[in-house]
Design a protein around this motif. Sequence first.
Motif, PDB file in Angstrom:
ATOM      1  N   PHE A 161       0.802  -1.218   0.000  1.00 44.22           N
ATOM      2  CA  PHE A 161       0.000   0.000   0.000  1.00 44.22           C
ATOM      3  C   PHE A 161       0.845   1.283   0.000  1.00 44.22           C
ATOM      4  CE2 PHE A 161      -3.202  -3.034   1.305  1.00 44.22           C
ATOM      5  CZ  PHE A 161      -4.310  -2.594   0.581  1.00 44.22           C
ATOM      6  N   GLY A 162       2.158   1.186   0.092  1.00 44.31           N
ATOM      7  CA  GLY A 162       3.017   2.388   0.103  1.00 44.31           C
ATOM      8  C   GLY A 162       2.900   3.158  -1.202  1.00 44.31           C
ATOM      9  N   GLY A 163       3.189   4.462  -1.111  1.00 43.10           N
ATOM     10  CA  GLY A 163       3.022   5.350  -2.260  1.00 43.10           C
ATOM     11  C   GLY A 163       3.824   4.951  -3.484  1.00 43.10           C
ATOM     12  N   SER A 164       5.048   4.454  -3.291  1.00 39.54           N
ATOM     13  CA  SER A 164       5.884   4.135  -4.462  1.00 39.54           C
ATOM     14  C   SER A 164       5.254   3.006  -5.278  1.00 39.54           C
ATOM     15  CB  SER A 164       7.301   3.771  -4.031  1.00 39.54           C
ATOM     16  OG  SER A 164       7.299   2.623  -3.219  1.00 39.54           O
ATOM     17  N   GLY A 165       4.694   2.023  -4.584  1.00 38.02           N
ATOM     18  CA  GLY A 165       4.045   0.906  -5.274  1.00 38.02           C
ATOM     19  C   GLY A 165       2.783   1.369  -5.992  1.00 38.02           C
ATOM     20  N   HIS A 218      11.730   7.668  -4.570  1.00 39.34           N
ATOM     21  CA  HIS A 218      10.414   8.045  -4.032  1.00 39.34           C
ATOM     22  C   HIS A 218      10.470   8.790  -2.705  1.00 39.34           C
ATOM     23  CE1 HIS A 218       7.372   6.463  -6.797  1.00 39.34           C
ATOM     24  NE2 HIS A 218       8.341   5.662  -7.180  1.00 39.34           N
ATOM     25  N   GLY A 219      11.538   8.655  -1.951  1.00 37.02           N
ATOM     26  CA  GLY A 219      11.539   9.412  -0.687  1.00 37.02           C
ATOM     27  C   GLY A 219      12.412   8.780   0.363  1.00 37.02           C
ATOM     28  N   THR A 220      11.844   7.838   1.100  1.00 42.50           N
ATOM     29  CA  THR A 220      12.612   7.266   2.203  1.00 42.50           C
ATOM     30  C   THR A 220      13.787   6.425   1.688  1.00 42.50           C
ATOM     31  OG1 THR A 220      10.960   5.510   2.284  1.00 42.50           O
ATOM     32  CG2 THR A 220      10.751   7.254   3.914  1.00 42.50           C
ATOM     33  N   LEU A 268       0.721   4.374   8.755  1.00 41.61           N
ATOM     34  CA  LEU A 268       0.869   4.529  10.210  1.00 41.61           C
ATOM     35  C   LEU A 268       2.270   4.201  10.721  1.00 41.61           C
ATOM     36  CD1 LEU A 268      -2.588   3.097  11.433  1.00 41.61           C
ATOM     37  CD2 LEU A 268      -2.037   5.395  10.668  1.00 41.61           C
ATOM     38  N   ARG A 269       3.276   4.597   9.909  1.00 38.63           N
ATOM     39  CA  ARG A 269       4.653   4.487  10.403  1.00 38.63           C
ATOM     40  C   ARG A 269       4.967   5.767  11.176  1.00 38.63           C
ATOM     41  NH1 ARG A 269       8.233   4.231   5.732  1.00 38.63           N
ATOM     42  NH2 ARG A 269       6.471   4.837   4.489  1.00 38.63           N
ATOM     43  N   PRO A 270       5.973   5.720  12.095  1.00 38.26           N
ATOM     44  CA  PRO A 270       6.256   6.913  12.911  1.00 38.26           C
ATOM     45  C   PRO A 270       6.462   8.176  12.071  1.00 38.26           C
ATOM     46  CG  PRO A 270       7.483   5.025  13.732  1.00 38.26           C
ATOM     47  CD  PRO A 270       6.785   4.549  12.491  1.00 38.26           C
ATOM     48  N   VAL A 271       7.015   8.039  10.849  1.00 31.79           N
ATOM     49  CA  VAL A 271       7.280   9.212  10.006  1.00 31.79           C
ATOM     50  C   VAL A 271       5.991   9.968   9.652  1.00 31.79           C
ATOM     51  CG1 VAL A 271       7.210   7.940   7.806  1.00 31.79           C
ATOM     52  CG2 VAL A 271       8.654   9.946   7.988  1.00 31.79           C
ATOM     53  N   LYS A 272       4.854   9.286   9.738  1.00 30.04           N
ATOM     54  CA  LYS A 272       3.569   9.925   9.408  1.00 30.04           C
ATOM     55  C   LYS A 272       2.981  10.714  10.576  1.00 30.04           C
ATOM     56  CE  LYS A 272       3.579   8.141   5.344  1.00 30.04           C
ATOM     57  NZ  LYS A 272       3.620   8.917   4.110  1.00 30.04           N
ATOM     58  N   ARG A 273       3.523  10.499  11.762  1.00 31.20           N
ATOM     59  CA  ARG A 273       3.072  11.198  12.976  1.00 31.20           C
ATOM     60  C   ARG A 273       1.547  11.107  13.159  1.00 31.20           C
ATOM     61  NH1 ARG A 273       7.324  14.783  15.182  1.00 31.20           N
ATOM     62  NH2 ARG A 273       5.658  15.785  16.360  1.00 31.20           N
ATOM     63  N   GLY A 281       3.939  13.385  -0.973  1.00 33.27           N
ATOM     64  CA  GLY A 281       2.656  13.358  -0.266  1.00 33.27           C
ATOM     65  C   GLY A 281       1.530  12.983  -1.211  1.00 33.27           C
ATOM     66  N   LEU A 282       1.652  11.789  -1.811  1.00 32.33           N
ATOM     67  CA  LEU A 282       0.630  11.325  -2.755  1.00 32.33           C
ATOM     68  C   LEU A 282      -0.755  11.316  -2.107  1.00 32.33           C
ATOM     69  CD1 LEU A 282       0.002  10.113  -5.566  1.00 32.33           C
ATOM     70  CD2 LEU A 282       0.408   7.856  -4.571  1.00 32.33           C
ATOM     71  N   ALA A 283      -0.799  10.961  -0.820  1.00 34.20           N
ATOM     72  CA  ALA A 283      -2.093  10.900  -0.127  1.00 34.20           C
ATOM     73  C   ALA A 283      -2.769  12.272  -0.135  1.00 34.20           C
ATOM     74  CB  ALA A 283      -1.892  10.403   1.299  1.00 34.20           C
TER      75      ALA A 283
HETATM   76  O1  GMT Z   1       5.650   7.016   2.914  1.00 40.46           O
HETATM   77  C1  GMT Z   1       4.905   6.193   2.362  1.00 40.46           C
HETATM   78  O2  GMT Z   1       3.704   6.164   2.549  1.00 40.46           O
HETATM   79  C2  GMT Z   1       5.444   5.171   1.462  1.00 40.46           C
HETATM   80  C3  GMT Z   1       6.528   5.673   0.589  1.00 40.46           C
HETATM   81  C4  GMT Z   1       6.868   4.649  -0.437  1.00 40.46           C
HETATM   82  O3  GMT Z   1       7.870   4.838  -1.064  1.00 40.46           O
HETATM   83  O4  GMT Z   1       6.207   3.647  -0.654  1.00 40.46           O
HETATM   84  O5  GMT Z   1       6.102   6.923   0.051  1.00 40.46           O
HETATM   85  C5  GMT Z   1       7.026   7.779  -0.550  1.00 40.46           C
HETATM   86  O6  GMT Z   1       6.682   7.767  -1.928  1.00 40.46           O
HETATM   87  C6  GMT Z   1       5.418   8.346  -2.248  1.00 40.46           C
HETATM   88  C7  GMT Z   1       5.158   8.180  -3.736  1.00 40.46           C
HETATM   89  O7  GMT Z   1       6.111   8.814  -4.507  1.00 40.46           O
HETATM   90  C8  GMT Z   1       5.413   9.816  -1.821  1.00 40.46           C
HETATM   91  O8  GMT Z   1       4.174  10.418  -2.144  1.00 40.46           O
HETATM   92  C9  GMT Z   1       5.637   9.879  -0.303  1.00 40.46           C
HETATM   93  O9  GMT Z   1       5.722  11.246   0.068  1.00 40.46           O
HETATM   94  C10 GMT Z   1       6.951   9.180   0.059  1.00 40.46           C
HETATM   95  N1  GMT Z   1       7.046   9.092   1.520  1.00 40.46           N
HETATM   96  C11 GMT Z   1       7.977   9.771   2.218  1.00 40.46           C
HETATM   97  O10 GMT Z   1       8.800  10.505   1.700  1.00 40.46           O
HETATM   98  C12 GMT Z   1       7.926   9.574   3.687  1.00 40.46           C
END
Ligand code: GMT
Length: 377
Positions: free
Chosen positions: A11-15, A121-123, A208-213, A286-288
């Motif tokens: 369910f993460g944004g990159s996927g 994607h970010g992290t 709901l990972r800590p980074v999301k606060r 911040g795709l969400a």
């Molecule tokens: O943070 C997440 O929810 C998951 C993470 C991922 O890689 O699956 O999200 C990152 O990629 C998303 C899609 O490009 C970005 O919208 C999120 O901002 C980014 N998360 C972080 O940088 C913490």
Amino acid sequence: MKIGIVCYPTFGGSGVVATELGMALAQRGHQVHFITYKQPVRLDFISNQIHFHEVFVEEYSLFHFQPYELALSSKMVEVVEEFDLEILHVHYAIPHAYAAYMAKQMLKEKNIDVKVVTTLHGTDITLVGSHPNYRTAVEFSINNSDAVTTVSESLKQDTLRLFSIKKEIHVIHNFIDFNQYPEINSEECLRHTIAKPEERIITHISNLRPVKRAVDVIKIFDKIQQKIPAKLLLVGEGPDKENIEGLAKDLDIFDKILFLGNSNDVNKLLCYSDLFLLPSETESFGLAALEAMAARTPVISTNAGGLPEVNVQGVTGFLSDVGNIDEMAQNSLFILEDEERLQNFKTNALNQAKNFSLQNILPSYKNVYRNVKKDCC
Ligand code: GMT
């Protein structure tokens, strides 16, 4: 084109971005091959242009850690050879960019020149990738990709700051496929099943990972509901779930929160939202927030990372310093307490989301593909 997409299937944004991109390309006649350990959760488009190749990792008692990269790069080689793929587009550097580099080298030995496009994607850069344990391999695999993209200008700057990068980085923002968003007031949007007419609906969606606060979400919501009738929809599963449930009980607001777990239908859930909360510590894009805005929902977020590229201060919502719960609650009330103001913010949110429509963004990925292919053989 024949493209292999490598991503996390969760369910993460990159996927989510990788899956939506693959489905959009397939709809436009390209052949897309997803290569990952499970069928991607958002992969709901059936077409003979879409293929899924599962990566299996054999368990063996000697291994303390299962060698996923090895199985992944072997699978990439197999799929590129069998289906004549021209491009491997890997989402999230760890370990995908590294595995793609290995696959590319193995294919070279067979005189096959596959091009590797890496999307950061970010992290994979900010939290994990730059950790000393991974930094060398991440930097190497970025520099050895044929093209590199980031999902925001902010992430590009972070990448240049944290690594020694020799490649050009193309910023391609995340996008929204508006075809998936039901019309407001459509039959699919059953607001009355969630809240009473006088209640404002506030939403938070994350893993709901800590980074999301997410704890801040509860604290902000608590302050809002002290002033106006409100419900909180909390969508997602993750390590902070217990903490936030505990806090909600302590604050005696548990019955005002709907814990919905993971959902494939965020577009439908968002259609009844009045406000979206994203108080993240860091967020490359911040795709969400963008998904919320596409459903006409203003956003209260932090000003971390790429969020200012998406959420416009005083127009589509408000941005505050990380942890400034009082300000985020005040700004929420400012939007929610006045119906006309709320409607203006909703319209602005939708208009801003339109700048990130699939139609606007997809050509940039196609350009990257065309350019790497130009360098071919
Ligand atoms: O943070 C997440 O929810 C998951 C993470 C991922 O890689 O699956 O999200 C990152 O990629 C998303 C899609 O490009 C970005 O919208 C999120 O901002 C980014 N998360 C972080 O940088 C913490």
